[in-house]
Scaffold this motif. Structure first.
Motif, PDB file in Angstrom:
ATOM      1  N   PRO D  26       0.819  -1.216   0.000  1.00 62.44           N
ATOM      2  CA  PRO D  26       0.000   0.000   0.000  1.00 62.44           C
ATOM      3  C   PRO D  26       0.856   1.271   0.000  1.00 62.44           C
ATOM      4  O   PRO D  26       0.335   2.362  -0.254  1.00 62.44           O
ATOM      5  CB  PRO D  26      -0.782  -0.109   1.299  1.00 62.44           C
ATOM      6  N   GLY D  27       2.133   1.137   0.285  1.00 61.10           N
ATOM      7  CA  GLY D  27       3.020   2.295   0.346  1.00 61.10           C
ATOM      8  C   GLY D  27       4.336   1.840   0.927  1.00 61.10           C
ATOM      9  O   GLY D  27       4.476   0.681   1.319  1.00 61.10           O
ATOM     10  N   TYR D  28       5.314   2.726   0.945  1.00 61.10           N
ATOM     11  CA  TYR D  28       6.598   2.390   1.564  1.00 61.10           C
ATOM     12  C   TYR D  28       7.357   3.671   1.823  1.00 61.10           C
ATOM     13  O   TYR D  28       7.049   4.718   1.247  1.00 61.10           O
ATOM     14  CB  TYR D  28       7.428   1.456   0.671  1.00 61.10           C
ATOM     15  N   THR D  29       8.329   3.583   2.708  1.00 59.96           N
ATOM     16  CA  THR D  29       9.178   4.724   2.997  1.00 59.96           C
ATOM     17  C   THR D  29      10.622   4.297   2.813  1.00 59.96           C
ATOM     18  O   THR D  29      10.994   3.200   3.219  1.00 59.96           O
ATOM     19  CB  THR D  29       8.933   5.211   4.437  1.00 59.96           C
ATOM     20  N   PHE D  61       4.500  -0.712   5.937  1.00 58.28           N
ATOM     21  CA  PHE D  61       3.399  -1.147   6.799  1.00 58.28           C
ATOM     22  C   PHE D  61       2.350  -1.797   5.897  1.00 58.28           C
ATOM     23  O   PHE D  61       1.865  -1.155   4.969  1.00 58.28           O
ATOM     24  CB  PHE D  61       2.787   0.034   7.558  1.00 58.28           C
TER      25      PHE D  61
ATOM     26  N   ILE F   7       5.229   8.884   9.838  1.00 61.26           N
ATOM     27  CA  ILE F   7       5.880   9.253   8.579  1.00 61.26           C
ATOM     28  C   ILE F   7       4.961  10.200   7.820  1.00 61.26           C
ATOM     29  O   ILE F   7       3.792   9.873   7.589  1.00 61.26           O
ATOM     30  CB  ILE F   7       6.181   8.005   7.726  1.00 61.26           C
ATOM     31  N   ARG F  37       6.338   6.353  -1.010  1.00 62.25           N
ATOM     32  CA  ARG F  37       5.120   6.396  -1.782  1.00 62.25           C
ATOM     33  C   ARG F  37       3.974   5.999  -0.868  1.00 62.25           C
ATOM     34  O   ARG F  37       4.063   5.016  -0.126  1.00 62.25           O
ATOM     35  CB  ARG F  37       5.189   5.406  -2.936  1.00 62.25           C
ATOM     36  N   GLY F  38       2.918   6.758  -0.907  1.00 67.96           N
ATOM     37  CA  GLY F  38       1.721   6.380  -0.186  1.00 67.96           C
ATOM     38  C   GLY F  38       0.678   5.991  -1.211  1.00 67.96           C
ATOM     39  O   GLY F  38       0.976   5.883  -2.395  1.00 67.96           O
ATOM     40  N   PRO F  39      -0.554   5.807  -0.761  1.00 67.70           N
ATOM     41  CA  PRO F  39      -1.612   5.445  -1.689  1.00 67.70           C
ATOM     42  C   PRO F  39      -1.719   6.393  -2.882  1.00 67.70           C
ATOM     43  O   PRO F  39      -2.043   5.974  -3.981  1.00 67.70           O
ATOM     44  CB  PRO F  39      -2.861   5.486  -0.830  1.00 67.70           C
ATOM     45  N   GLU F  40      -1.417   7.668  -2.700  1.00 66.25           N
ATOM     46  CA  GLU F  40      -1.550   8.573  -3.838  1.00 66.25           C
ATOM     47  C   GLU F  40      -0.259   9.284  -4.228  1.00 66.25           C
ATOM     48  O   GLU F  40       0.053   9.444  -5.381  1.00 66.25           O
ATOM     49  CB  GLU F  40      -2.555   9.695  -3.576  1.00 66.25           C
ATOM     50  N   ARG F  41       0.431   9.739  -3.249  1.00 65.11           N
ATOM     51  CA  ARG F  41       1.505  10.684  -3.521  1.00 65.11           C
ATOM     52  C   ARG F  41       2.843   9.982  -3.661  1.00 65.11           C
ATOM     53  O   ARG F  41       3.121   9.007  -2.999  1.00 65.11           O
ATOM     54  CB  ARG F  41       1.611  11.670  -2.359  1.00 65.11           C
ATOM     55  N   ASN F  55       9.970  13.539   3.118  1.00 62.94           N
ATOM     56  CA  ASN F  55       9.244  13.117   4.310  1.00 62.94           C
ATOM     57  C   ASN F  55      10.112  13.159   5.552  1.00 62.94           C
ATOM     58  O   ASN F  55      11.334  13.161   5.470  1.00 62.94           O
ATOM     59  CB  ASN F  55       8.749  11.681   4.127  1.00 62.94           C
ATOM     60  N   GLY F  82      -1.979  13.685   4.745  1.00 67.64           N
ATOM     61  CA  GLY F  82      -1.362  12.425   4.332  1.00 67.64           C
ATOM     62  C   GLY F  82      -0.300  11.995   5.315  1.00 67.64           C
ATOM     63  O   GLY F  82       0.194  12.798   6.121  1.00 67.64           O
ATOM     64  N   GLY F  83       0.066  10.712   5.265  1.00 69.39           N
ATOM     65  CA  GLY F  83       1.074  10.185   6.168  1.00 69.39           C
ATOM     66  C   GLY F  83       0.543   8.992   6.942  1.00 69.39           C
ATOM     67  O   GLY F  83      -0.654   8.708   6.907  1.00 69.39           O
ATOM     68  N   VAL F  84       1.437   8.286   7.619  1.00 73.80           N
ATOM     69  CA  VAL F  84       1.026   7.092   8.356  1.00 73.80           C
ATOM     70  C   VAL F  84       1.560   7.129   9.788  1.00 73.80           C
ATOM     71  O   VAL F  84       2.551   7.800  10.066  1.00 73.80           O
ATOM     72  CB  VAL F  84       1.540   5.804   7.680  1.00 73.80           C
TER      73      VAL F  84
HETATM   74  N1  LIG Z   1       2.092   1.553   3.901  1.00 74.06           N
HETATM   75  C1  LIG Z   1       3.090   2.380   4.097  1.00 74.06           C
HETATM   76  N2  LIG Z   1       4.276   1.920   4.605  1.00 74.06           N
HETATM   77  C2  LIG Z   1       5.317   2.745   4.809  1.00 74.06           C
HETATM   78  N3  LIG Z   1       5.276   4.061   4.552  1.00 74.06           N
HETATM   79  C3  LIG Z   1       4.133   4.591   4.043  1.00 74.06           C
HETATM   80  C4  LIG Z   1       3.014   3.790   3.787  1.00 74.06           C
HETATM   81  N4  LIG Z   1       2.028   4.581   3.277  1.00 74.06           N
HETATM   82  C5  LIG Z   1       2.538   5.830   3.235  1.00 74.06           C
HETATM   83  N5  LIG Z   1       3.798   5.847   3.691  1.00 74.06           N
HETATM   84  C6  LIG Z   1       4.676   7.020   3.818  1.00 74.06           C
HETATM   85  O1  LIG Z   1       3.886   8.153   4.110  1.00 74.06           O
HETATM   86  C7  LIG Z   1       4.088   9.174   3.113  1.00 74.06           C
HETATM   87  C8  LIG Z   1       2.819   9.943   2.887  1.00 74.06           C
HETATM   88  O2  LIG Z   1       1.885   9.082   2.307  1.00 74.06           O
HETATM   89  P1  LIG Z   1       0.408   9.588   1.923  1.00 74.06           P
HETATM   90  O3  LIG Z   1      -0.411   9.299   3.135  1.00 74.06           O
HETATM   91  O4  LIG Z   1       0.003   8.796   0.759  1.00 74.06           O
HETATM   92  O5  LIG Z   1       0.579  11.024   1.619  1.00 74.06           O
HETATM   93  C9  LIG Z   1       4.619   8.434   1.915  1.00 74.06           C
HETATM   94  O6  LIG Z   1       5.407   9.271   1.109  1.00 74.06           O
HETATM   95  C10 LIG Z   1       5.423   7.313   2.535  1.00 74.06           C
HETATM   96  O7  LIG Z   1       6.736   7.761   2.883  1.00 74.06           O
END
Ligand SMILES: Nc1ncnc2c1ncn2[C@@H]1O[C@H](COP(=O)(O)O)[C@@H](O)[C@H]1O
Ligand SMILES: Nc1ncnc2c1ncn2[C@@H]1O[C@H](COP(=O)(O)O)[C@@H](O)[C@H]1O
Ligand SMILES: Nc1ncnc2c1ncn2[C@@H]1O[C@H](COP(=O)(O)O)[C@@H](O)[C@H]1O
Ligand code: NA
Ligand code: NA
Ligand code: NA
Lengths: 93, 332, 332, 93, 332, 93
Positions: D26-29, D61, F7, F37-41, F55, F82-84
């Motif tokens: 679903p995502g990564y860092t 995650f 994050i 990368r998150g679900p969108e960004r 980040n 956004g963020g986790v």
């Molecule tokens: N499943 C995930 N595992 C690890 N990092 C994540 C995950 N989803 C989002 N992130 C981190 O959170 C940031 C913001 O994601 P977002 O919530 O899509 O804006 C991303 O650029 C990633 O660094």
């Protein structure tokens, strides 16, 4: 397996790594340039140029046995210079 | 004091960029110079200051005023920490007093080069060998600071059985990264000027011409850092705030009279005074953090960087110039 | 060998700063140049070397000695790895032998520019087109190294079904970041000199005047890195230590005779010899790490960076100059 | 939910991220510029300029399901090039 | 359009280095310029552009064309976002439309300096005060963008009770790091030129001579970044792709006629047109990300950086020059 | 003890740290320059020069109590920008 997270000033990095080697840690990962705040000290990245250094985050994946060997040594360093150390569970992928 | 001098000082690019940094923090702009870029400029400035100083030292040789001036500078870097220590002990424990005292015995290279730019602006001549004095004032101050801790303080047991030995005191004081780079570049400049004049020429665009601009860039960052430090100073209390402004003036006044005794010209005299009045935020804090972790780093960093440094470069330098002009007749 | 030449070489700013870095590590100073600042200087040097080389190549055109010299250089970068491979196989497996061999077939740009500075110091003329030889020696050595693995080695299955294909060998050898930047800047320098002389002029303060100082700064870091590598070399054993010093001399001697056969003047001859004698610590290690992970990276990095590089810039260059002077009469 | 920690050389980053995408993570860092020591190799920041690269620390995650899908692919990369992978428990805040 | 102009533009070092970066990505070379090095060059360019602009502004004073030109520029930065917004609303919601519109109302400093280099290459004179126009076009565009959101958009409640207040709109638009550094350096350049001509001289090697080389280095990175962005643009759809190329031309054409109305010479006219035609990838995206997180950042970054920027520096500038030459007779 | 991993974009760092302070977190560590990368960004390090920022990864070791206090505030920031945020178990060394 265990995961050990150590966070402390970069200036103690050599000492901590020596302690890890002495306890036969199978490996470790070091991330420098961390900043943060503890109960007393604030270390910001802006000060890095002063040679004052920022924090290091060290991750060790190892057996409980290594943790036991490391404990005393690391504790004495961290209690003197500051820093934190936490253990959690981890399974190899 | 001629307020005209202050204005002229303030309207020079380095000081203006310093203010640009300060105002960025005050207005909460998100301007930042991310690590390790400030380190790049800091390393560059030390290398260039040292190299140019070495060349000048080779030109002047070790004759005339060089030895007495450098000797007096070293003496000051031993003496000032002792004076500061006595004053600071009124309020602080041995550890904090020694650490702050060591910082004030040492010097600030950026304050020094700001003073050089100020003199160039005023067309007042000065000698390059003053850099040697600069380079040699860092270590003694650190040594005094650590000896004060060793003699006056109740040393706790250190981890890994590392009590404070004379050897490690010397190590911390001489081999600190910035002291080492400054001294090493001084030596390299000296050797190059002696053996390889073409090398001096080829280094000039880097260590010479670029210097002023790099100084401005670094001062922009110093403005940001100093302004971020200022609020923390409030927590330190009014004693330390007063100390950070009055101690430089006091040290500067002593410096003026020693400069007179050494019969320095007004240019060299100002530089000598600035060495006495400035405080270290590079070598000394790093050394103290390692060897006296009992001292609160926010004390010695916030005072030197948040208050003494801005005070010196903005108001101090023209003020000391006025002192110098009063005490030393300009006949050189 | 004239020890005078060594002394003159050692007393130039780049070599002095290199030693400053080495001594910092030996004395355990905490001087460090944090990442990615060394990368900045490394990128800058490659860009500037390439750009200036392209300009010179345009000036000289592809006439006279250019084609034969560049051709001979490429030939050497194919030949040297083969010789090295045979020697290394006495002690090491195919993977390690091929990786180390490739490194010695390739070149070190910093060794090359140190040799250029040395020649300028001695007022010995040389031609800018030698940079073209430099730029074209990296890829062939990598290709030979990978072909040796492909032909002589028992290739394990790679993850993601990525066996070593000719295409990926070419990719790794031509598109490695530093090879690409060097070749690209060479081309840009050439095009600019052809079409846009004003552009050449405007680049000069950046690529020309600043170069020597930036070289010094980078060599300070190289000194630190080399000295940190040295202890690890001990673990590699005396065979590799001997190899790291004797192989460059051997390759250099071959180079001298080829330079004579090409009737190069003493300046170009020294540069040619240095290309043969130096070993890569940029492009080749990066390519080998990716394509031959079976080879121990500490072997090829510690030898080239910890021993061959310092040996070449300190002792090798003046030694090769002496060879050149003996073999090639100075009549140009 | 699971937390996956991957540490390996930056040079394999693209491959690893592709494997993550393929398994629908679903995502990564990604944190670059990590250094460390494994059973054989030492990677220091000082070598970064050589293009040799330092390590990357990737945190994901995700559900157990993604872990299962990822496992084989990641394992084959890490066993070939070196690196470590550990899984632990994590709950969304 | 004279294809000769395009060729001359393309064969200048900055554009060639831009292509070197683009091709590195296309060929999948591992060339990269690691953070925060691009930030170093970006900060340097803003500081140098501002400082030099301030000096020129002091030279020219606020007379003649200065006030009307700067006024017209500000007007354009208010008008263009409105036009863009209307067009973008055909396809996008209020948030995305306003964010993209703001970017196109604002300017790209690197496009501007590429145009300056182009003019120098063609020996066409232009005035330094145009930098003042550049510096003053960033904030109004941001303000219009945020007002559009405030007026036209259904504002969700923000966390920590931070609704979009006029104060915070002004804050984001004036105190964004790059706007602040540019305006501040402009002011410092102005003050230095007024009070401290020696300071201007001493800054020249840093802000003047080094500029062209640093521009090349930064454009190498911009090439890499732009090429990495390009594939993402595909996802954004053909409407946005068309917008990213046609909108600059449209804005440029308006610019030409306003330049004529202001009776600007061809050099100043080109710079004015480039300000109208270029779009921001520094200040505006940063401000929008903070204040309009509802907008998809990949939209406004991919269009400005991945398409409009390359289009402008490669094809746009010579194309606008042809427009200018057609519309404005070259009689100065 | 708990370990909290946050994050999110560096641009929200000040807000998040303020929330941590308000909840009396005993300390925290900040690692900047993370990408991901998150679900969108998608946020890459290459964009860092634009001021767009990358980040930040914030680690907090604290009691469950602090977690409770922090939750609402952090959630509202992350859901907006956004963020986790994930919590796991950790024991002091
Ligand atoms: N499943 C995930 N595992 C690890 N990092 C994540 C995950 N989803 C989002 N992130 C981190 O959170 C940031 C913001 O994601 P977002 O919530 O899509 O804006 C991303 O650029 C990633 O660094
Ligand atoms: N509770 C905590 N959670 C995460 N990091 C911490 C915590 N306490 C301290 N740290 C880190 O450890 C460093 C040293 O803290 P101190 O022990 O106060 O000197 C700080 O700068 C933080 O980076
Ligand atoms: N036991 C471990 N704990 C933490 N990090 C490790 C460990 N083993 C290896 N690493 C990391 O993984 C990288 C690659 O190790 P290796 O598998 O030996 O090539 C090392 O440089 C370390 O950063
Ligand atoms: Na002092
Ligand atoms: Na070679
Ligand atoms: Na515009």
């Amino acid at each position: 397996m265990k995961r050990l997270d150590l966070i402390f000033s970069e200036r103690e990095l050599e000492q901590v790594l020596a302690a890890l080697e002495k306890a036969n840690a199978p490996g470790y990962t070091v991330m420098k340039h961390a900043t943060g705040r503890g109960p007393e000290r604030v270390i910001t990245e802006d000060m890095e140029f002063t040679g004052f250094g920022s924090n290091a985050h060290v991750i060790v994946f190892c057996d409980q046995e290594v943790i036991e060997k490391i404990r005393e040594n690391i504790r004495s360093i961290l209690s003197y210079y500051g820093g934190v150390a936490y253990v959690s569970e981890a399974t190899p992928l | 004091m001629e307020s005209n001098l202050i204005l002229q000082n303030v309207l020079s690019p380095p000081i203006l960029f310093f203010f640009l940094g300060v105002i960025a923090v005050i207005l909460r702009s998100d301007l930042e110079i991310p690590a390790p870029l400030p380190k790049l400029f800091s390393l560059y400035l030390l290398l260039a200051i040292g190299f140019k100083g070495g060349i000048e030292l080779q030109k002047s040789g070790f004759t005339g005023q060089v030895i007495p001036t450098v000797g007096a500078a070293i003496l000051m870097s031993l003496l000032i920490p002792l004076i500061c220590f006595v004053i600071l002990r009124l309020k602080f424990d041995v550890f904090n007093s020694a650490a702050i005292a060591a910082a004030y015995g040492s010097i600030s290279a950026v304050t020094f080069i700001t003073a050089e730019s100020f003199l160039e602006n005023q067309s007042i001549p000065f000698d390059g060998f003053m850099v040697a004095a600069l380079a040699l004032m860092e270590s003694p101050a650190i040594i005094v600071g650590l000896l004060l801790v060793k003699l006056a303080g109740p040393i706790k047991r250190r981890p890994n059985a590392k009590p404070m030995k004379i050897g490690s005191i010397l190590h911390e004081s001489m081999l600190n990264g910035s002291v080492y780079l400054l001294l090493g570049s001084l030596l390299i400049g000296f050797l190059t000027a002696t053996n390889n004049p073409a090398g001096v020429e080829k280094m000039h665009p880097f260590t010479g011409k670029l210097f002023y601009g790099a100084e401005c860039f670094f001062l922009l960052d110093m403005g940001i850092v100093a302004a971020q430090r200022l609020p923390r100073l409030k927590k330190a209390g009014s004693f330390l705030v007063g100390f950070a402004v009055l101690m430089p003036i006091f040290n500067g006044v002593i410096g003026v009279f020693i400069a007179k005794a050494l019969s320095l010209g007004p240019g060299n005299a100002l530089l000598f005074v600035v060495l006495c009045a400035s405080a270290s935020y590079l070598a000394v804090p790093a050394a103290m953090r390692m060897t006296v972790p009992e001292a609160k780093s926010s004390y010695y960093i916030s005072t030197t960087l948040g208050l003494t440094f801005p005070f010196n470069i903005v108001i101090g330098i023209p003020m000391y110039m006025t002192f110098v002009n009063k005490v030393i007749p300009a006949t050189i």
